[in-house]
Design a protein around this motif. Structure first.
Motif, PDB file in Angstrom:
ATOM      1  N   GLN A 296      -0.626  -3.307  -0.512  1.00 19.10           N
ATOM      2  CA  GLN A 296       0.513  -2.398  -0.547  1.00 19.10           C
ATOM      3  C   GLN A 296       0.304  -1.380   0.567  1.00 19.10           C
ATOM      4  N   SER A 297       1.129  -1.466   1.602  1.00 19.96           N
ATOM      5  CA  SER A 297       0.916  -0.685   2.815  1.00 19.96           C
ATOM      6  C   SER A 297       1.732   0.601   2.809  1.00 19.96           C
ATOM      7  N   TYR A 298       1.052   1.686   3.096  1.00 21.83           N
ATOM      8  CA  TYR A 298       1.694   3.000   3.209  1.00 21.83           C
ATOM      9  C   TYR A 298       1.736   3.372   4.688  1.00 21.83           C
ATOM     10  N   ASP A 299       2.867   3.065   5.324  1.00 23.33           N
ATOM     11  CA  ASP A 299       2.997   3.311   6.756  1.00 23.33           C
ATOM     12  C   ASP A 299       3.879   4.519   7.013  1.00 23.33           C
ATOM     13  N   LEU A 300       4.186   4.757   8.282  1.00 21.23           N
ATOM     14  CA  LEU A 300       4.966   5.923   8.662  1.00 21.23           C
ATOM     15  C   LEU A 300       6.375   5.845   8.095  1.00 21.23           C
ATOM     16  N   LYS A 301       6.983   4.666   8.120  1.00 17.85           N
ATOM     17  CA  LYS A 301       8.338   4.509   7.617  1.00 17.85           C
ATOM     18  C   LYS A 301       8.406   4.807   6.130  1.00 17.85           C
ATOM     19  N   ARG A 302       7.332   4.483   5.409  1.00 17.81           N
ATOM     20  CA  ARG A 302       7.260   4.734   3.966  1.00 17.81           C
ATOM     21  C   ARG A 302       6.773   6.149   3.671  1.00 17.81           C
ATOM     22  N   ASP A 303       6.528   6.928   4.715  1.00 19.31           N
ATOM     23  CA  ASP A 303       5.974   8.274   4.590  1.00 19.31           C
ATOM     24  C   ASP A 303       4.561   8.243   4.026  1.00 19.31           C
ATOM     25  N   GLY A 304       3.848   7.153   4.312  1.00 14.57           N
ATOM     26  CA  GLY A 304       2.476   7.030   3.859  1.00 14.57           C
ATOM     27  C   GLY A 304       1.487   7.773   4.730  1.00 14.57           C
TER      28      GLY A 304
ATOM     29  N   SER B  81      -8.877  -0.914   1.998  1.00 20.80           N
ATOM     30  CA  SER B  81      -9.411  -2.230   2.342  1.00 20.80           C
ATOM     31  C   SER B  81      -8.620  -3.335   1.639  1.00 20.80           C
ATOM     32  N   SER B  82      -8.450  -4.450   2.349  1.00 21.59           N
ATOM     33  CA  SER B  82      -7.844  -5.654   1.770  1.00 21.59           C
ATOM     34  C   SER B  82      -8.864  -6.770   1.654  1.00 21.59           C
ATOM     35  N   GLU B  83     -10.142  -6.420   1.805  1.00 23.46           N
ATOM     36  CA  GLU B  83     -11.184  -7.452   1.791  1.00 23.46           C
ATOM     37  C   GLU B  83     -11.439  -8.012   0.401  1.00 23.46           C
ATOM     38  N   ALA B  84     -11.297  -7.205  -0.627  1.00 25.10           N
ATOM     39  CA  ALA B  84     -11.449  -7.703  -1.996  1.00 25.10           C
ATOM     40  C   ALA B  84     -10.086  -8.143  -2.503  1.00 25.10           C
ATOM     41  N   THR B  85     -10.009  -9.360  -2.993  1.00 26.99           N
ATOM     42  CA  THR B  85      -8.726  -9.899  -3.445  1.00 26.99           C
ATOM     43  C   THR B  85      -8.871 -10.532  -4.817  1.00 26.99           C
ATOM     44  N   GLY B  86      -7.760 -10.568  -5.532  1.00 29.11           N
ATOM     45  CA  GLY B  86      -7.760 -11.187  -6.839  1.00 29.11           C
ATOM     46  C   GLY B  86      -6.518 -10.793  -7.612  1.00 29.11           C
ATOM     47  N   ALA B  87      -6.288 -11.482  -8.709  1.00 32.69           N
ATOM     48  CA  ALA B  87      -5.093 -11.241  -9.515  1.00 32.69           C
ATOM     49  C   ALA B  87      -5.100  -9.872 -10.173  1.00 32.69           C
ATOM     50  N   ASN B  88      -6.257  -9.237 -10.250  1.00 34.11           N
ATOM     51  CA  ASN B  88      -6.347  -7.907 -10.873  1.00 34.11           C
ATOM     52  C   ASN B  88      -6.760  -6.820  -9.880  1.00 34.11           C
ATOM     53  N   ILE B  89      -6.519  -7.071  -8.566  1.00 34.93           N
ATOM     54  CA  ILE B  89      -6.880  -6.103  -7.525  1.00 34.93           C
ATOM     55  C   ILE B  89      -5.650  -5.741  -6.690  1.00 34.93           C
ATOM     56  N   ALA B  90      -5.347  -4.448  -6.627  1.00 39.09           N
ATOM     57  CA  ALA B  90      -4.314  -3.945  -5.722  1.00 39.09           C
ATOM     58  C   ALA B  90      -5.012  -3.278  -4.541  1.00 39.09           C
ATOM     59  N   ASN B  91      -4.558  -3.584  -3.346  1.00 37.77           N
ATOM     60  CA  ASN B  91      -5.152  -3.034  -2.118  1.00 37.77           C
ATOM     61  C   ASN B  91      -4.204  -1.985  -1.546  1.00 37.77           C
ATOM     62  N   LEU B  92      -4.604  -0.731  -1.606  1.00 41.97           N
ATOM     63  CA  LEU B  92      -3.780   0.379  -1.139  1.00 41.97           C
ATOM     64  C   LEU B  92      -4.246   0.771   0.262  1.00 41.97           C
ATOM     65  N   VAL B  93      -3.485   0.368   1.270  1.00 41.15           N
ATOM     66  CA  VAL B  93      -3.897   0.562   2.658  1.00 41.15           C
ATOM     67  C   VAL B  93      -2.864   1.405   3.405  1.00 41.15           C
ATOM     68  N   PHE B  94      -3.273   1.930   4.551  1.00 34.70           N
ATOM     69  CA  PHE B  94      -2.469   2.910   5.277  1.00 34.70           C
ATOM     70  C   PHE B  94      -2.412   2.579   6.769  1.00 34.70           C
ATOM     71  N   ALA B  95      -1.332   3.027   7.404  1.00 41.62           N
ATOM     72  CA  ALA B  95      -1.182   2.861   8.852  1.00 41.62           C
ATOM     73  C   ALA B  95      -1.771   4.087   9.549  1.00 41.62           C
ATOM     74  N   GLU B  96      -3.100   4.204   9.475  1.00 43.68           N
ATOM     75  CA  GLU B  96      -3.768   5.364  10.072  1.00 43.68           C
ATOM     76  C   GLU B  96      -3.475   5.491  11.559  1.00 43.68           C
ATOM     77  N   ASN B  97      -3.317   4.362  12.220  1.00 44.83           N
ATOM     78  CA  ASN B  97      -3.056   4.387  13.658  1.00 44.83           C
ATOM     79  C   ASN B  97      -1.731   5.086  13.976  1.00 44.83           C
ATOM     80  N   GLU B  98      -0.740   4.918  13.087  1.00 45.67           N
ATOM     81  CA  GLU B  98       0.571   5.523  13.350  1.00 45.67           C
ATOM     82  C   GLU B  98       0.527   7.042  13.208  1.00 45.67           C
TER      83      GLU B  98
ATOM     84  N   ILE C 264      -2.223  13.377   7.988  1.00 48.77           N
ATOM     85  CA  ILE C 264      -2.224  13.241   6.538  1.00 48.77           C
ATOM     86  C   ILE C 264      -2.080  11.780   6.136  1.00 48.77           C
ATOM     87  N   LYS C 265      -3.014  11.314   5.309  1.00 54.44           N
ATOM     88  CA  LYS C 265      -2.891  10.023   4.628  1.00 54.44           C
ATOM     89  C   LYS C 265      -2.514  10.329   3.191  1.00 54.44           C
ATOM     90  N   ARG C 266      -1.406   9.807   2.734  1.00 57.34           N
ATOM     91  CA  ARG C 266      -0.948  10.152   1.396  1.00 57.34           C
ATOM     92  C   ARG C 266      -1.660   9.296   0.344  1.00 57.34           C
TER      93      ARG C 266
END
Length: 345
Positions: free
Chosen positions: A298-306, A126-143, A274-276
């Motif tokens: 920070q997006s983990y997509d197919l090109k990134r092998d995410g 999720s990217s819904e929570a944001t802030g200077a101390n929050i990293a959002n680890l998301v994936f290209a599940e559709n790919e 697989i979602k890494r």
């Protein structure tokens, strides 16, 4: 049938618990890193999403200098206040970084991160929570789902395949959208039968193998001969239904063919999307240890092998060249994969 499923259910409750030189920073820049991890429903032992996160934590504990790792689990039907309390407890006990596994933590994390600006948090999916101390680890599940959709269509001998989602949310709809598009790429006339196990804010669809088994049985009886399940621990019931009826299924998040608790039904698992999550968790902990924390998406997509598809069991080896071709097309942006399902599905 019920007895076979019952033997698998207790495994859901399995509980947890370089330095270098040159321009590249050392893997851990400080001694005594204390890592907190708050699981989604199902926890460690769900054979899917949470286990992928646990794998990343286990790798970090093995390869990095971690003084302590604390894992806390969610319960079905719990409130946002319960999630807040879990995250707050970790921060109060000086765990830093803290990882929240799953989009359901977005609102609770937004609040707690504001209370502890010195603690570094990661929110998975999720990217819904944001802030200077929050990293959002998301994936290209559709790919990734596009590729297993193509695999389903190439392997299917019926005019229909199926999709089962845990809870009807925009995130799980991404899986459905990619899967439908991959099926259509191979056979535009093949139907995709869709069923969700619960509707938000009821997230029980991710931890109900019995519901998964009933839903899958219904889809197989309607003509689907391959069913893709994006429903966490509920996938266990889907695999059991496929086993009982002599059909096939596609797993999710982890390579479910390799999960020990699924050994009795692994022969029906055609492949897994697989979602890494393990990679994302490990890299987040590593970067925190290097004092290289990066807030934001920070997006983990197919090109990134995410995301990827599993080849365990050898069931998709014969269609590997075709899937590899489609993978290159997505990575090179020659193929655009939708993120929302087709209308009316």
């Amino acid at each position: 049938m019920r007895h076979a499923l019952a033997r698998l259910l207790p495994l859901l409750a399995v509980a947890a618990m370089v330095t270098g030189c040159g321009a590249e920073p050392a893997p851990v820049a400080r001694e005594g890193l204390r890592v907190g991890l708050a699981y989604d429903i199902g926890g460690r032992g769900d054979q899917s999403f949470n286990d992928a996160a646990a794998k990343g934590l286990d790798r970090a504990a093995k390869e990095l200098k971690i003084a302590k790792a604390q894992e806390l689990e969610a319960t079905a039907g719990e409130s946002d206040q319960a999630k807040e309390q879990r995250l707050r407890l970790l921060a109060q006990q000086d765990f830093d970084p803290v990882i929240a596994v799953g989009f359901a933590y977005a609102k609770p994390l937004q609040k707690v991160a504001g209370e502890f600006p010195g603690t570094r948090f990661a929110l998975i999916d999720s990217s819904e929570a944001t802030g200077a101390n929050i990293a959002n680890l998301v994936f290209a599940e559709n790919e990734g789902s596009y590729l297993v959709g193509a695999a389903a269509a190439l392997k299917s001998r019926s005019d229909s395949v199926g999709f089962i989602g845990g809870t009807n949310t925009p995130l799980i709809q991404k899986f459905q959208a990619g899967y439908e598009a991959g099926v259509a790429r191979i056979d535009p006339n093949k139907k995709v039968l869709v069923q969700y196990l619960s509707q938000a804010p009821d997230f029980s669809g991710f931890s109900s193998p019995d519901k998964g088994q009933v839903a899958a049985k219904g889809l197989y009886q309607r003509g689907a001969d391959v069913v893709f399940v994006a429903a966490g621990a509920s996938s266990i019931g889907v695999f059991q239904a496929a086993h009982d009826l002599g059909e096939r299924a596609i797993g999710v998040d982890s390579d479910q063919y390799l999960q020990p608790a699924l050994s009795a039904v692994k022969d029906v698992i055609l492949t897994s999307m697989i979602k890494r999550v393990d990679t994302a968790v490990f890299e987040f902990i590593r970067d925190a240890g290097r004092n290289a924390f990066k807030p934001g998406e920070q997006s983990y997509d197919l090109k990134r092998d995410g995301v990827a598809y599993a080849t365990s069991g050898g069931f998709v080896d014969d269609i590997g060249p075709r899937l590899a071709e489609l993978r290159r097309g997505i990575a090179n942006k020659e193929i655009t994969v939708p993120t929302t399902p087709k209308a009316g599905t």
